[in-house]
Scaffold this motif. Structure first.
Motif, PDB file in Angstrom:
ATOM      1  N   ASP A 107      -6.693  -4.491  -4.259  1.00 29.39           N
ATOM      2  CA  ASP A 107      -6.297  -5.881  -3.882  1.00 29.39           C
ATOM      3  C   ASP A 107      -5.127  -6.471  -4.819  1.00 29.39           C
ATOM      4  OD1 ASP A 107      -7.749  -6.056  -1.634  1.00 29.39           O
ATOM      5  OD2 ASP A 107      -9.417  -6.900  -2.646  1.00 29.39           O
ATOM      6  N   MET A 108      -5.559  -5.841  -6.321  1.00 25.52           N
ATOM      7  CA  MET A 108      -4.917  -6.851  -7.415  1.00 25.52           C
ATOM      8  C   MET A 108      -3.392  -5.982  -7.318  1.00 25.52           C
ATOM      9  SD  MET A 108      -8.159  -6.694 -10.063  1.00 25.52           S
ATOM     10  CE  MET A 108      -7.268  -6.767 -11.499  1.00 25.52           C
ATOM     11  N   LEU A 109      -3.413  -4.876  -7.106  1.00 25.64           N
ATOM     12  CA  LEU A 109      -1.856  -4.233  -6.834  1.00 25.64           C
ATOM     13  C   LEU A 109      -1.285  -4.821  -5.894  1.00 25.64           C
ATOM     14  CD1 LEU A 109      -2.695  -0.427  -7.061  1.00 25.64           C
ATOM     15  CD2 LEU A 109      -1.586  -1.695  -8.891  1.00 25.64           C
ATOM     16  N   ARG A 110      -1.765  -4.966  -4.728  1.00 24.74           N
ATOM     17  CA  ARG A 110      -1.070  -5.669  -3.822  1.00 24.74           C
ATOM     18  C   ARG A 110      -0.528  -6.933  -4.215  1.00 24.74           C
ATOM     19  NH1 ARG A 110      -5.727  -4.653   1.079  1.00 24.74           N
ATOM     20  NH2 ARG A 110      -5.119  -2.699   1.869  1.00 24.74           N
ATOM     21  N   VAL A 111      -1.352  -7.711  -4.879  1.00 29.06           N
ATOM     22  CA  VAL A 111      -0.941  -9.074  -5.117  1.00 29.06           C
ATOM     23  C   VAL A 111       0.286  -9.060  -6.071  1.00 29.06           C
ATOM     24  CG1 VAL A 111      -1.682 -11.118  -6.399  1.00 29.06           C
ATOM     25  CG2 VAL A 111      -3.059 -10.551  -4.702  1.00 29.06           C
ATOM     26  N   ALA A 112      -0.065  -8.162  -7.117  1.00 31.94           N
ATOM     27  CA  ALA A 112       0.898  -7.903  -8.291  1.00 31.94           C
ATOM     28  C   ALA A 112       2.190  -7.332  -7.503  1.00 31.94           C
ATOM     29  CB  ALA A 112       0.510  -6.913  -9.354  1.00 31.94           C
ATOM     30  N   TYR A 113       2.416  -6.442  -6.523  1.00 33.39           N
ATOM     31  CA  TYR A 113       3.617  -5.938  -6.037  1.00 33.39           C
ATOM     32  C   TYR A 113       4.175  -6.970  -5.144  1.00 33.39           C
ATOM     33  CZ  TYR A 113       6.356  -2.786  -3.469  1.00 33.39           C
ATOM     34  OH  TYR A 113       7.648  -2.468  -2.677  1.00 33.39           O
ATOM     35  N   ASP A 137       1.429  -2.352 -14.021  1.00 33.02           N
ATOM     36  CA  ASP A 137       1.184  -2.806 -15.497  1.00 33.02           C
ATOM     37  C   ASP A 137       0.632  -4.089 -15.326  1.00 33.02           C
ATOM     38  OD1 ASP A 137       2.587  -0.521 -16.486  1.00 33.02           O
ATOM     39  OD2 ASP A 137       4.366  -1.745 -16.772  1.00 33.02           O
ATOM     40  N   SER A 138       0.723  -5.015 -14.586  1.00 29.53           N
ATOM     41  CA  SER A 138       0.217  -6.121 -14.481  1.00 29.53           C
ATOM     42  C   SER A 138      -1.227  -6.340 -14.128  1.00 29.53           C
ATOM     43  CB  SER A 138       0.920  -7.239 -13.366  1.00 29.53           C
ATOM     44  OG  SER A 138       2.270  -7.281 -13.561  1.00 29.53           O
ATOM     45  N   ALA A 139      -1.594  -5.305 -13.180  1.00 29.62           N
ATOM     46  CA  ALA A 139      -2.971  -5.135 -12.616  1.00 29.62           C
ATOM     47  C   ALA A 139      -3.762  -4.545 -13.773  1.00 29.62           C
ATOM     48  CB  ALA A 139      -3.245  -4.055 -11.641  1.00 29.62           C
ATOM     49  N   GLN A 140      -3.211  -3.593 -14.658  1.00 31.14           N
ATOM     50  CA  GLN A 140      -3.872  -3.081 -15.879  1.00 31.14           C
ATOM     51  C   GLN A 140      -4.055  -4.053 -16.847  1.00 31.14           C
ATOM     52  OE1 GLN A 140      -4.748   0.585 -16.220  1.00 31.14           O
ATOM     53  NE2 GLN A 140      -6.059  -0.802 -17.576  1.00 31.14           N
ATOM     54  N   ALA A 141      -3.076  -4.966 -17.037  1.00 29.24           N
ATOM     55  CA  ALA A 141      -3.421  -6.145 -18.114  1.00 29.24           C
ATOM     56  C   ALA A 141      -4.364  -6.899 -17.473  1.00 29.24           C
ATOM     57  CB  ALA A 141      -2.020  -6.925 -18.245  1.00 29.24           C
ATOM     58  N   ASP A 145       0.719  -1.240  -0.014  1.00 29.82           N
ATOM     59  CA  ASP A 145      -0.080   0.080   0.061  1.00 29.82           C
ATOM     60  C   ASP A 145       0.792   1.305  -0.056  1.00 29.82           C
ATOM     61  OD1 ASP A 145      -2.276  -1.435   0.106  1.00 29.82           O
ATOM     62  OD2 ASP A 145      -2.557  -1.319   2.182  1.00 29.82           O
ATOM     63  N   GLU A 146       1.951   1.092   0.650  1.00 26.71           N
ATOM     64  CA  GLU A 146       2.761   2.453   0.740  1.00 26.71           C
ATOM     65  C   GLU A 146       3.761   2.649  -0.506  1.00 26.71           C
ATOM     66  OE1 GLU A 146       5.161   2.440   4.214  1.00 26.71           O
ATOM     67  OE2 GLU A 146       3.773   1.700   5.635  1.00 26.71           O
ATOM     68  N   SER A 147       3.364   1.430  -1.578  1.00 23.34           N
ATOM     69  CA  SER A 147       4.036   1.837  -2.866  1.00 23.34           C
ATOM     70  C   SER A 147       3.374   2.562  -3.963  1.00 23.34           C
ATOM     71  CB  SER A 147       4.555   0.614  -3.363  1.00 23.34           C
ATOM     72  OG  SER A 147       5.509  -0.087  -2.492  1.00 23.34           O
ATOM     73  N   ILE A 162       4.553 -10.149  -5.965  1.00 28.05           N
ATOM     74  CA  ILE A 162       5.001 -10.912  -7.170  1.00 28.05           C
ATOM     75  C   ILE A 162       6.447 -10.167  -7.870  1.00 28.05           C
ATOM     76  CG2 ILE A 162       4.741 -12.283  -9.228  1.00 28.05           C
ATOM     77  CD1 ILE A 162       1.905 -12.575  -8.007  1.00 28.05           C
ATOM     78  N   CYS A 163       5.784  -9.050  -8.250  1.00 26.86           N
ATOM     79  CA  CYS A 163       6.894  -7.967  -9.213  1.00 26.86           C
ATOM     80  C   CYS A 163       7.861  -7.381  -8.310  1.00 26.86           C
ATOM     81  CB  CYS A 163       6.183  -7.040 -10.047  1.00 26.86           C
ATOM     82  SG  CYS A 163       4.953  -7.736 -11.055  1.00 26.86           S
ATOM     83  N   ARG A 164       7.513  -6.998  -6.885  1.00 25.95           N
ATOM     84  CA  ARG A 164       8.533  -6.253  -6.175  1.00 25.95           C
ATOM     85  C   ARG A 164       8.850  -4.927  -6.829  1.00 25.95           C
ATOM     86  NH1 ARG A 164       7.016  -6.999  -2.169  1.00 25.95           N
ATOM     87  NH2 ARG A 164       8.896  -6.418  -1.103  1.00 25.95           N
ATOM     88  N   ASP A 165       8.072  -4.494  -7.550  1.00 28.28           N
ATOM     89  CA  ASP A 165       8.114  -3.307  -8.442  1.00 28.28           C
ATOM     90  C   ASP A 165       6.946  -2.577  -8.665  1.00 28.28           C
ATOM     91  OD1 ASP A 165      10.207  -1.704 -10.285  1.00 28.28           O
ATOM     92  OD2 ASP A 165       8.172  -1.750 -11.096  1.00 28.28           O
ATOM     93  N   ALA A 166       6.694  -1.252  -8.260  1.00 25.73           N
ATOM     94  CA  ALA A 166       5.445  -0.656  -8.303  1.00 25.73           C
ATOM     95  C   ALA A 166       5.081  -0.552  -9.759  1.00 25.73           C
ATOM     96  CB  ALA A 166       5.418   0.716  -7.733  1.00 25.73           C
ATOM     97  N   ALA A 167       5.706  -0.068 -10.643  1.00 24.06           N
ATOM     98  CA  ALA A 167       5.497   0.114 -12.016  1.00 24.06           C
ATOM     99  C   ALA A 167       5.061  -1.385 -12.674  1.00 24.06           C
ATOM    100  CB  ALA A 167       6.580   0.572 -12.904  1.00 24.06           C
TER     101      ALA A 167
END
Lengths: 485, 183
Positions: B34-40, B51-55, A20-22, B42-47
């Motif tokens: 929720d989707m951003l959290r899961v993707a983050y 992108d993954s969540a958008q896809a 969330d902080e990202s 896995i990817c360890r990178d916000a960008a």
């Protein structure tokens, strides 16, 4: 949800907080608009699940269930509810133009003498039929009520086996249309074990693995330390089940040289000497009776694909002259099941999801799920080829279609279908492509939890699907595919 | 209340499946985090995570009509997201492996060492441990502990058996307990 302990709850909280902080706030409308615009891209990859298996040899002289059939004929005894009642012919709709041009076939396809694949050999589309006509085979009440029954299907030896994991009822059929029950006093329990989990084979010898926690006793679930059941079947002999490992079998492959299993020790905590390095233990057995442990080797999981042996396989499969396994993007080969050499890497350096035994080699599957639909095999990722590894290296089989989906492999060849279309090839070179009947596609369509299973026989193909409509009435349907004359 | 919410979600899914962009936008508003959290995870990178969540949303718009149980759309969405994130990471895997864990140490930010995200779990420790896992392991962790899917659901989502998912999660949990609590 769930029975998390404090550490697990803290871990979930930490992961969410860190994420969330990202991210700042987001504008839902912008994301939705971009998604709608982005969805205009062409996607054809779809898929559910595969039934694994090696193209078997042609029928053995001895029929698989001769004893059971004789008993049935004499005594007329029936396993409760294991018959099949009727067939309903379904005429697939005509291919739409975009697929019509791909509805091609081979005039000389042979299920028994597959030529060695050649990367230089172009695909062989032909106007002669490799098209499949589908017929629904009605299941009787034993299997129709999905709440109380969990049927599985496979091609075993020289016939199809349909087994209910819950009741233990087993039926067999040589053609997929006419079924006979198998008595519990014969081999039925062994075949239930064999089909309960994953199954693979080399010619007429089969190996299956399942964990007791996966059923059928969900009320009194066995402990996680319960041993995996390994079942070896060599028809017509009754299957033999053993529990040889103190851990969980995560991959098992069978070939002409024997069986290789990757076992992780988490189920036996005393066996764990270094939890962070539990990359698995490799075992080899020539017959499944006596097992030899491979020399352990601890390597860093950060080494790109260099984890064998035995720091963890992805999949291991039997090939015509040994075994092939993958670890990340690396492909390894062993002639004896115990000593391994690095064969190569995926040419795109991408992560290989796993392998399927096919034509004496190992077919790469590159994707587990698309659109949230579970699959064990995505054979082709729109690249125009499928990758087949043998001990000699990599062969790229040209497949000029965007292909993915549930995969079945058997003596007839390889069969792949998704929610709308089917692809079949007897030799990996000549192929046919056609639409699936809407009824099958509907049952398969979008199922995230109960994907179809496929059994490929020597003349026909069976698709078993669980439909879980919103009405809450779970049903199973069985479909028989046969080549049009 | 929960039942009402589930019905509302189901109605939104059904509307979106018929092309209702407003309903789709509402689903984005509800589930994108929720989707951003899961993707983050896995990817360890916000960008890359974005992108993954958008896809995943592009897929969702196209395939919404295939969701059999609209009330369970959240699980479907995070599963799609996880697989998109894994696909992203697979394609970048080789280059990422050229970066050692030491390279991503938090030099100059020692305060993160004592920056607790939860009881006894420091941000730096969590990030370092996740960096040593492969994308599939991170997907397992994300789907289990961020999205709280069951082992069966995770196995089906990631193309492995229920036993395989459960066993791998157990090993991962043992490792995380050791490295985050004791580390």
């Amino acid at each position: 949800m769930d029975d998390f302990d404090k550490f697990e709850r803290d871990l979930g909280s930490a992961l969410r907080s860190d994420a969330d902080e990202s991210f700042g706030t987001f504008e839902a409308a912008s994301i939705a608009r971009a998604a709608i615009a982005g969805s205009q891209r062409r996607f054809l990859r779809l898929a559910p699940r595969s039934s694994r298996g090696e193209p078997t040899g042609r029928n053995r002289g001895i029929t698989l269930f001769a004893v059971a059939a004789a008993v049935m004929l004499v005594g007329g005894a029936l396993v409760a509810g294991s018959g099949l009642l009727q067939r309903t012919t379904v005429i697939p709709s005509l291919p739409v133009p975009s697929f019509a041009q791909l509805a091609i076939a081979s005039p000389n396809a042979s299920p028994t003498h597959a030529p060695h694949p050649s990367a230089s050999q172009p695909p062989s589309p032909s106007p002669v039929s490799l098209k499949l006509a589908w017929t629904q085979v009605a299941l009787d009440a034993t299997f129709a009520d999905g709440r109380n029954h969990t049927p599985r299907i496979a091609w075993v030896g020289d016939r199809f086996v349909l087994a209910d994991m819950d009741s233990g009822a087993v039926s067999t059929s040589a053609d997929g249309a006419n079924w006979q029950p198998l008595l519990p006093t014969d081999a039925a329990p062994g075949y239930v074990h064999l089909l309960r989990g994953s199954i693979s084979n080399w010619q007429d010898t089969f190996v299956g693995v399942w964990h007791p926690q996966d059923g059928p006793d969900t009320t009194n679930t066995p402990p996680t330390t319960a041993r995996d059941v390994v079942t070896i079947a060599h028809p017509p002999a009754a299957p033999i089940s053993t529990t040889p490992f103190r851990g969980s079998v995560e991959s098992i492959g069978i070939g002409p040289k024997g069986i290789v299993a990757e076992v992780h020790s988490v189920l036996d905590l005393q066996a764990i000497t270094d939890t962070a390095q539990d990359g698995g233990v490799g075992w080899y057995s020539p017959t499944g009776e006596h097992w030899t442990q491979m020399a352990p080797r601890h390597t860093s999981s950060d080494l790109f694909g260099a984890r064998l042996p035995t720091g963890g396989f992805g999949d291991v499969v039997g090939v015509s002259d040994g075994f092939i396994a993958n670890a990340d993007a690396a492909i390894w080969y062993s002639a004896d099941g115990l000593t391994w050499r690095l064969l190569g890497h995926d040419p795109n350096s991408t992560f290989i999801e796993g392998l399927l035994p096919w034509m004496g080699g190992a077919l790469v599957r590159n994707g587990p799920a698309h659109f949230g639909v579970y699959t064990q095999a995505l054979v082709n990722n729109g690249s125009g080829h499928v990758d087949l590894w043998t001990s000699a290296g990599l062969t790229k089989l040209p497949v000029p279609a965007d292909l993915g989906g549930t995969v079945g492999i058997g003596p007839l060849g390889i069969f792949v279908f998704d929610a709308s279309k089917a692809w079949v090839s007897r030799n990996g070179i000549d192929y046919g492509m056609s639409l699936m009947p809407a009824q099958i596609a509907d049952a398969n369509h979008g199922g995230t939890h109960y994907p179809a299973t496929v059994a490929v026989g020597d003349r026909t193909i069976l698709v078993l699907e669980r439909d879980d409509p919103q009405t809450g009435r779970i049903t199973w349907s069985l479909w028989l595919g046969a080549f049009e004359p | 209340m929960v039942g009402t919410m589930a019905v509302q979600v189901a109605e939104l899914v059904q509307a979106a499946a018929t092309g209702d962009e407003a309903a789709f936008t509402e689903l984005v508003a509800r589930h994108h985090r929720d989707m951003l959290r899961v993707a983050y995870v896995i990817c360890r990178d916000a960008a890359l995570a974005e992108d993954s969540a958008q896809a995943a949303w592009a897929i969702a718009w196209r395939r919404m009509r295939d969701v059999k149980d609209p009330s369970q759309v959240r699980g479907w969405l995070v599963t799609v997201t996880a697989n998109e994130a894994r696909r992203t990471m697979r394609s970048r895997r080789k280059s990422l492996h050229e970066i050692s864990v030491g390279d991503i140490e938090l030099e100059g930010t020692p305060d993160l060492r004592s920056d607790p995200l939860a009881d006894g779990i420091a941000r730096a420790d969590l990030r370092c441990v996740l960096a040593t896992l492969d994308p599939t392991d991170r997907a397992l962790i994300a789907l289990r502990y961020v999205s709280e899917l069951s082992s069966d659901e995770i196995g089906q989502a990631l193309g492995m058996s229920s036993s395989g998912a459960r066993g791998r999660l157990s090993r991962l949990l043992l490792r995380l307990r050791g490295e985050l609590r004791d580390g």
